[in-house]
Design an enzyme around this catalytic site. Structure first.
Site, PDB file in Angstrom:
ATOM      1  N   GLY A  54      23.127  -9.280 -32.775  1.00 53.53           N
ATOM      2  CA  GLY A  54      22.356 -10.331 -32.133  1.00 53.53           C
ATOM      3  C   GLY A  54      21.573  -9.873 -30.925  1.00 53.53           C
TER       4      GLY A  54
ATOM      5  N   ASP B  10      19.589 -14.856 -26.355  1.00 53.34           N
ATOM      6  CA  ASP B  10      18.315 -14.274 -25.924  1.00 53.34           C
ATOM      7  C   ASP B  10      18.159 -12.813 -26.323  1.00 53.34           C
ATOM      8  OD1 ASP B  10      20.030 -12.984 -24.173  1.00 53.34           O
ATOM      9  OD2 ASP B  10      19.255 -13.955 -22.362  1.00 53.34           O
TER      10      ASP B  10
ATOM     11  N   ARG C  34      22.987   3.386 -27.142  1.00 51.29           N
ATOM     12  CA  ARG C  34      24.296   3.823 -27.629  1.00 51.29           C
ATOM     13  C   ARG C  34      24.116   4.787 -28.798  1.00 51.29           C
ATOM     14  NH1 ARG C  34      28.578  -0.779 -29.015  1.00 51.29           N
ATOM     15  NH2 ARG C  34      27.056  -1.403 -30.597  1.00 51.29           N
TER      16      ARG C  34
ATOM     17  N   ASP D 157      34.888  -7.311 -36.237  1.00 53.86           N
ATOM     18  CA  ASP D 157      33.511  -6.828 -36.077  1.00 53.86           C
ATOM     19  C   ASP D 157      33.392  -5.804 -34.961  1.00 53.86           C
ATOM     20  OD1 ASP D 157      34.006  -9.505 -34.755  1.00 53.86           O
ATOM     21  OD2 ASP D 157      32.227  -8.884 -33.648  1.00 53.86           O
ATOM     22  N   ASN D 158      34.481  -5.561 -34.243  1.00 53.05           N
ATOM     23  CA  ASN D 158      34.485  -4.555 -33.182  1.00 53.05           C
ATOM     24  C   ASN D 158      35.360  -3.361 -33.537  1.00 53.05           C
ATOM     25  OD1 ASN D 158      32.809  -6.159 -31.617  1.00 53.05           O
ATOM     26  ND2 ASN D 158      34.508  -7.137 -30.541  1.00 53.05           N
TER      27      ASN D 158
ATOM     28  N   ASP E  57      32.192  -1.057 -28.672  1.00 54.12           N
ATOM     29  CA  ASP E  57      32.077  -2.391 -28.061  1.00 54.12           C
ATOM     30  C   ASP E  57      33.070  -2.574 -26.913  1.00 54.12           C
ATOM     31  OD1 ASP E  57      29.954  -3.188 -29.667  1.00 54.12           O
ATOM     32  OD2 ASP E  57      31.281  -3.867 -31.254  1.00 54.12           O
TER      33      ASP E  57
END
Length: 487
Positions: A87, A120, A171, A247-248, A257
């Site tokens: 995102g 955002d 990253r 998801d991490n 993360d």
């Protein structure tokens, strides 16, 4: 500048969404990891800070990049979310490094994507600096982790609870494929995509699995073994990830993360820092069990590939989970023996280790400093170690037992001390020091504390007068009780 060799972008369209970074107002380079850039064979020697800031803010997209946001799902604090995805991160592409390894280069905070979920797509400066410091600290500690290539001040404000300066973080990862990537397709019953993804992960991360009788079982086992080893390494340095959602968890076996991560100060087995972990699901001592739970979710996705018969597939998956459950305590025990300078195995070792941990908990002794001082005690200087405890008699009793146990191994005190000093760090990225450097940067635009800490954490096993301040635990008024995700 970057010799891209992209592969993930050429997987089927449903794996990702093509998207360009959104330009920022006035990018300014905070940090650039030239050593890592050389490792990645990036041609940046002739680029000044302004040009680097333009590239690593997303304002200039390098030639050969195929920017995309990856699709994935995930269990967040135990609840399944069928669509998450990148995102606020955009994968620029992949390069082949000096060792022939494929590495991802990703921008975080580079603007909205189709997966932004009304966000955002930006990052506040604080989380950018935290991830830069902690990922490089993990690397210096020898723990598999994603790396920091660049940090850029965007010149824009991002609105969180209050307006904050924005940043963009670059990253580098072995890949950004997560357990949640498999879950994204499993939730859609897309067995073809699961097979394609599994084949891709085998080719990229587990090539030896191709030569086995059941490559997909070998893949599951390989991921489980790497996670088992990784979490054991976390535990040895008191690292608390803070948000071990599926998801991490990277299938490559790297720590990824860093959001609300923290390190233990005083030892407490159930310590929680993350403000969003109200129930303590991801507490320090819970991390091995959560890792196994996450692997179980991955196994569910791979069941159709393990065997055509559901019961047989489940049996194979459960065997992998059972092996994880059996292997982790042994990995933990091996790591703790090393921290105590023990090179052989004896039946009473677990009791000896637990006696020390109990003393540490009762005295709220600092985790890192206790083991560092024990390393010096191995060579005769026991007073600093004894000073860690309220129960001095208990500390002396432990020292007596430990010396008797160590004395049966036949190595010299100086050799034992040197070995312990090489694995028990003097310096970790202390929570209160991270908060100080973030405050200095955000409130005053002062990045000197950031650069000073970056220098200190690069040599975590060295004790020098100039890094003494980074070895010290927080005073009572400096303690950090809560960390925040930053999204």
């Amino acid at each position: 500048m970057m010799k891209f060799d992209n592969s993930y972008a050429h997987l089927p369209e449903r794996f990702s969404a093509a998207v360009l970074p959104t330009p920022v107002k006035a990018p300014r380079l905070i940090a650039f990891n030239r050593t890592l850039a050389e490792e990645l064979l990036l041609d940046v020697a002739d680029l000044d800070d302004d040009r680097l800031a333009a590239i690593f803010s997303g304002n200039v997209v390098p030639q050969g990049a195929e920017p995309l946001a990856m699709a994935y799902a995930g269990h967040q604090f135990g609840g399944f979310v069928p669509q998450l995805g990148d995102g606020r991160a955009i994968l620029l592409g992949e390069v082949i490094d000096v060792n022939g390894r494929r590495r991802d280069i990703q921008l975080k905070g580079s603007g909205p994507t189709p997966f932004s979920r009304r966000g955002d797509g930006r990052a506040a400066l604080g989380p950018v600096l935290r991830e830069y410091i902690v990922s490089e600290a993990m690397f210096a500690l020898g723990i598999p982790a994603t790396r920091a290539l660049a940090a850029v001040l965007s010149g824009d404000r991002v609105q969180r609870e209050v307006g904050l300066p924005g940043g963009v973080f670059t990253r580098v990862a072995a890949s950004h494929i997560r357990v949640g990537t498999f879950q994204f397709f499993a939730a859609r019953e897309d067995d073809e995509a699961i097979r394609s993804l599994a084949d891709y992960v085998i080719d990229r991360h587990y090539p030896d699995a191709k030569n086995t009788e059941n490559p997909y079982l070998a893949l599951l086992r390989g991921i489980a073994e790497r996670q088992c080893a990784l979490i054991a390494r976390w535990m040895m340095v008191g690292f608390i990830h803070g948000v071990m959602n599926t998801d991490n968890m990277a299938v490559s076996g790297e720590t990824i993360d860093f959001g609300p991560c923290a390190f233990l100060d005083e030892y407490h087995p159930n310590k929680v820092f993350s403000s969003i972990d109200a129930q303590g699901r991801y507490a320090y001592n819970n991390q091995p069990g959560i890792a196994q739970w996450n692997i179980a979710r991955l196994a569910e996705c791979l069941l159709p590939l393990l065997d055509p018969e559901v019961e047989k597939a489940a049996e194979l998956a459960n065997a992998v989970l059972a092996d994880f459950a059996a292997a982790f305590p042994q990995r933990w025990l091996t790591g703790m023996r090393e921290k105590l300078g023990l090179t052989t195995e004896e039946e009473g070792d677990m009791d000896l280790i637990q006696s020390l941990l109990s003393l540490m908990q009762a005295s709220e002794a600092d985790f890192t400093l206790t083991f560092r001082r024990l390393s010096h005690a191995a060579n005769g200087d026991a007073e600093p170690f004894r000073g860690m405890f309220i129960d001095i008699a208990g500390a002396d009793a432990f020292l007596t037992r430990w010396r008797e146990r160590a004395g049966r191994e036949g190595i010299s005190d100086s050799e034992r001390s040197a070995a312990m000093l090489s694995i028990n760090p003097a310096i970790i990225p202390r929570n209160h020091r991270i908060e100080e450097l973030i405050e200095a940067a955000v409130e005053d635009g002062d990045f000197e504390p950031f650069h000073a800490m970056l220098t200190a954490i690069a040599t975590p096993f060295e004790e020098r007068p100039d890094n003494f301040v980074y070895m010290q635990p927080p005073m009572s008024h400096e303690r950090v009780f809560r960390t925040f995700c930053g999204t």
